[in-house]
Every structure is written in structure tokens, then in C-alpha cells.
Design an enzyme around this catalytic site. Structure first.
Site, PDB file in Angstrom:
ATOM      1  N   SER A  26      -7.492   2.849  -0.948  1.00 25.46           N
ATOM      2  CA  SER A  26      -6.401   2.790   0.001  1.00 25.46           C
ATOM      3  C   SER A  26      -6.891   2.930   1.441  1.00 25.46           C
ATOM      4  O   SER A  26      -7.603   2.078   1.944  1.00 25.46           O
ATOM      5  CB  SER A  26      -5.374   3.863  -0.357  1.00 25.46           C
ATOM      6  OG  SER A  26      -4.138   3.625   0.239  1.00 25.46           O
ATOM      7  N   LYS A  78      -7.356  -0.872  -3.777  1.00 31.32           N
ATOM      8  CA  LYS A  78      -5.923  -0.666  -3.566  1.00 31.32           C
ATOM      9  C   LYS A  78      -5.561  -1.209  -2.186  1.00 31.32           C
ATOM     10  O   LYS A  78      -5.712  -0.536  -1.178  1.00 31.32           O
ATOM     11  CB  LYS A  78      -5.549   0.806  -3.672  1.00 31.32           C
ATOM     12  CG  LYS A  78      -4.042   1.055  -3.505  1.00 31.32           C
ATOM     13  CD  LYS A  78      -3.706   2.518  -3.718  1.00 31.32           C
ATOM     14  CE  LYS A  78      -2.193   2.742  -3.632  1.00 31.32           C
ATOM     15  NZ  LYS A  78      -1.675   2.582  -2.271  1.00 31.32           N
ATOM     16  N   GLN A  99       2.507   1.708   0.801  1.00 30.47           N
ATOM     17  CA  GLN A  99       3.769   2.331   0.397  1.00 30.47           C
ATOM     18  C   GLN A  99       4.465   2.980   1.591  1.00 30.47           C
ATOM     19  O   GLN A  99       3.813   3.486   2.496  1.00 30.47           O
ATOM     20  CB  GLN A  99       3.534   3.407  -0.676  1.00 30.47           C
ATOM     21  CG  GLN A  99       3.263   2.873  -2.063  1.00 30.47           C
ATOM     22  CD  GLN A  99       1.894   2.259  -2.190  1.00 30.47           C
ATOM     23  OE1 GLN A  99       0.897   2.825  -1.759  1.00 30.47           O
ATOM     24  NE2 GLN A  99       1.831   1.077  -2.788  1.00 30.47           N
TER      25      GLN A  99
END
Length: 422
Positions: free
Chosen positions: A327, A352, A356
Site C-alpha cells: 500500500s 496493493k 480506501q
């Protein structure tokens, strides 16, 4: 990592076989949970807020979901439970939470979840860098789909109890972790200050389970740590990107710069991600002027984040990454690789490349929803692929267990010395 002169057994494969046998034995007790829980891997998220107050609008699809037949079926299920379920002390709030969680799980996206009031409070505490727990970083092992210890904080109950990086968490309080999400695992490990949690671990090199009792207490997460290595090399590790991390990183860099370091090792191994704003802030402390990352949502729209170039790093840089760097870690590592201002050492990162948002439902609860994909400065989306290092180096867990030898750090130091000399 040194190449052995004589043929050796693939110890990693043997370890996985051993763990698989144990896993299958314990799976019988967890099979029901596995059926009803969403399978997947959750390692971290980009906490980007509520999209500037974007209003959720009713659509034709959402109207269909709440059509009369659906509502009638829910009412019928409730009536059946009330009439026939063998317990009478049913928690109706918990039943409602189950409906909300089930709706989010139906998306088939392990990163989109519903938070109860209690879970939302815990989430906010975590992103502030304070929580009640044991002081260990936990992620999901992608090959075994079981939780593992990805790092242990110094001076915490986890370190005192003897937890080690790469320990597989097989049971928590004698309950199998098979089928649990990362958030459920973390929730079971956390608890009231002064209480203990019993962990059953599978440790590489150990023939049997490792059983440990770990005391819970308040842990202030040191997300950044620094140290001076030999030959004028500075080392800075970021364990996750919380709201406190940017200031900690600036302080750490100032301390290292005060010693006139000749080169820098940035350790992002085991870092699950965190705040998008934080990683952009840190990127601004290292990168040349230009784009750090940009996002695209379902409509092809998004945002771009830039570095001012005012703090561009002017010394050689090596970045350590592994399969659990995810991420936000990949945003930083990807930008460094695209601008060619540092050398990545380790193994391919997690992959990733999605973002979000936390959307406040205005009643003390919230949902975390995947809203967009992110791209590196060169337009690369690494979701499901990861970032390949410039120099591949596997982590020798047995050497680390024996005498704390860090094969990847040693390789990083070797590479950095060559860059400094040249």
C-alpha cells in the site's frame, strides 16, 4: 545472500509442508467459520478521509436492493429466528451489525468493511499511534492465509515474551486463526490493559509449537526508528504510515543529518501501509520536484499528489522491501524507483495498488470502501503484481533466529557502500 557450496534441502518448502499438515489437522474445528467468513488478505489501507463530504446518492441498483421482496425476506428470517432459535437472549444490535457487515462482504473485496462504534474507536486510536495490545506488527501470510508476526517493537510485552518476526500465529487463546481476517486477529490479540493473551505459534526451526503468554498494556507505537551504522551510513525504518509518522520521520532524518551521513538505508519491510497524506508528506522529504502518486476512481477521475523538490535527497539511498511491504509503502518505493534516486533491495512487494476511504455514517459507525486505484509517477499500477526490487535478496530467517543476522540489511549495506564509493 550467500550461495551454499553443497546441495541443501529447501527448508522453506519443508516448513510449509510441516505447517500445512498442522493446518489441516486444526482446520476441522474452524471449517464452519471459514465458510461464513470472507477469505482474503488484508495488510493495511490508505486512510484518505471521507472524500470531502461526498454525499451518497440513491441509485436504481440500491433501490432494487431494498425492494419489497428483499425487505420481506429479511422480516421472515427475523421471524424464524425469533420463533425457533434455541437461545432467547439474542443481541439485536449485534444481529443488525451482522447484516451491515454481510452487505460489505458481498462485494468480495477484503478491504471494504463495516465498522461498529467500538471498532471505529479502535481504528482511530490505531491511526493516532496509541492502543492497548502487545506491541507487535501483524500481517497475513499470503501463501498460508494465516496471520504472522511481521515485526516486534522494542521495549514492549511482545519483545519481553519472546515473540519473533515471521512467527505464524496458529491459535489465539487456543482458538484457531484459520479463516479469520487480519482485523479479527488483531481484535482478538488486543484487550484490556493488564490482561494476557495466549498465543500458539509455529516458528521456523522449531519442531513443535511455541506457546507464549503475553501481557497487554498501552503501547505508543514508534512508527519510525533510526540508528547510525558504520562507515557513515544512516538507517531509518518506517513500520507504518500513521498520523504521527511524518513528524517522527522528519525528526529522525534531522538526527541522522546532524552526523553528516554519507548514505541512507530506508527500511520499509513489513510495512502494511497507512495514511496517504503521511506518505506524500514523507515523499516530499526525499523526492525531486514532480508527481509522487495519482489516483483514478470508477469514473476515471482522481487526484494528483506532488513533491516540491525542496528537500530532495542528495546522498545515495537504498530501500529495503519485502513481500509484506504494501500500500503506502509501495507508493513511496515506487516513486523512488521511478525517479531512480535509490536502489531497491529485497523481494517483490505485496502488490496493493488500491485506495480506501473511511466514510462516516454519522451515527458513530463507518465503512471503509475501496474507491480508486493508484499509480506511480510513471503511470504504473502494481495491484496484484507488486514492485520488483533492483537487487533480489531473500531473508534468511534461520540466520536471524540464530544470531540476529539480517541478510537483507547486510546486502543493503553492501550495495550502499558501493554507491558511496562510486
Amino acid at each position: 545472500m550467500q550461495v551454499p557450496v553443497e546441495p541443501v534441502v529447501d527448508k522453506e518448502a519443508e516448513f510449509k509442508k510441516k505447517l500445512t499438515r498442522r493446518y489441516l489437522f486444526g482446520m476441522l474445528t474452524g471449517v464452519l467459520a471459514t465458510i461464513v467468513l470472507l477469505a482474503g488478505v488484508v495488510i493495511g489501507f490508505l486512510f484518505v478521509g471521507s472524500r470531502n463530504g461526498r454525499v451518497l446518492q440513491n441509485t436504481a441498483q440500491s433501490s432494487e436492493l431494498l425492494s419489497d421482496p428483499v425487505v420481506q425476506k429479511l422480516e421472515k428470517l427475523n421471524a424464524i429466528i425469533d420463533a425457533y432459535y434455541y437461545k432467547t437472549d439474542v443481541d439485536y444490535d449485534q444481529r443488525a451489525d451482522g447484516l451491515y457487515k454481510g452487505l460489505m462482504e458481498s462485494l468480495g473485496d477484503p478491504y471494504s468493511v463495516y465498522y461498529t462504534e467500538e471498532e471505529l474507536i479502535e481504528l482511530r486510536n490505531d491511526t493516532q499511534g496509541i492502543y492497548y495490545g502487545i506491541g507487535a506488527y501483524v500481517s497475513m501470510d499470503t501463501s498460508l492465509n494465516l496471520p504472522r508476526i511481521s515485526g516486534v517493537m522494542e521495549g514492549t510485552p511482545a519483545e519481553e515474551a519472546g515473540l519473533m518476526a515471521n512467527d505464524i500465529i496458529y491459535e489465539i487463546n487456543k482458538e484457531s486463526t484459520a479463516g479469520l481476517t487480519l482485523e479479527e486477529v488483531v481484535g482478538k490479540i488486543k484487550g484490556e490493559q493488564g490482561t494476557t493473551v495466549h498465543l500458539t505459534l509455529v516458528r521456523d526451526g522449531e519442531a513443535d509449537y511455541v506457546e507464549l503468554d503475553v501481557m497487554r498494556r498501552q503501547v505508543e507505537v514508534p512508527t519510525v526508528s533510526t540508528k547510525l551504522l558504520d562507515d557513515g551510513i544512516g538507517y531509518i525504518r518506517i513500520t507504518e504510515f500513521d498520523t504521527v509518522t511524518a513528524d517522527q520521520f522528519k525528526e529522525g532524518m534531522a538526527e541522522l543529518r546532524a552526523h553528516n551521513i554519507k548514505g541512507l538505508i530506508l527500511d520499509l519491510r513489513g510495512n502494511p501501509g497507512g495514511s496517504l497524506d503521511t506518505v506524500v508528506n514523507i515523499g516530499d522529504q526525499l523526492l525531486p520536484k514532480g508527481k509522487i502518486v495519482y489516483t483514478k476512481d470508477r469514473n476515471g477521475e482522481g487526484e494528483e499528489y506532488y513533491s516540491s523538490g525542496e528537500h530532495e535527497l542528495d546522498i545515495p539511498l537504498v530501500v529495503l522491501v519485502d513481500q509484506y511491504s504494501a500500500s503506502a509503502s509501495e507508493i513511496l518505493a515506487g516513486a523512488i524507483k521511478d525517479y531512480q534516486i535509490g536502489t531497491l533491495v529485497g523481494v517483490t512487494t505485496y502488490g496493493k495498488g488500491i485506495v480506501q476511504s473511511i466514510l462516516d455514517l454519522k451515527d458513530g459507525t463507518a465503512v471503509k470502501l475501496t474507491v480508486s486505484s493508484y499509480y506511480s509517477p510513471n503511470g504504473i499500477n502494481i495491484h496484484g503484481v507488486g514492485i520488483e526490487p533492483d537487487i533480489v535478496c531473500e531473508f534468511d530467517s534461520e540466520a536471524y533466529a540464530a544470531d540476529k543476522t539480517d541478510s537483507q540489511l547486510d546486502k543493503g549495506i553492501e550495495v550502499l557502500k558501493e554507491l558511496i564509493d562510486n
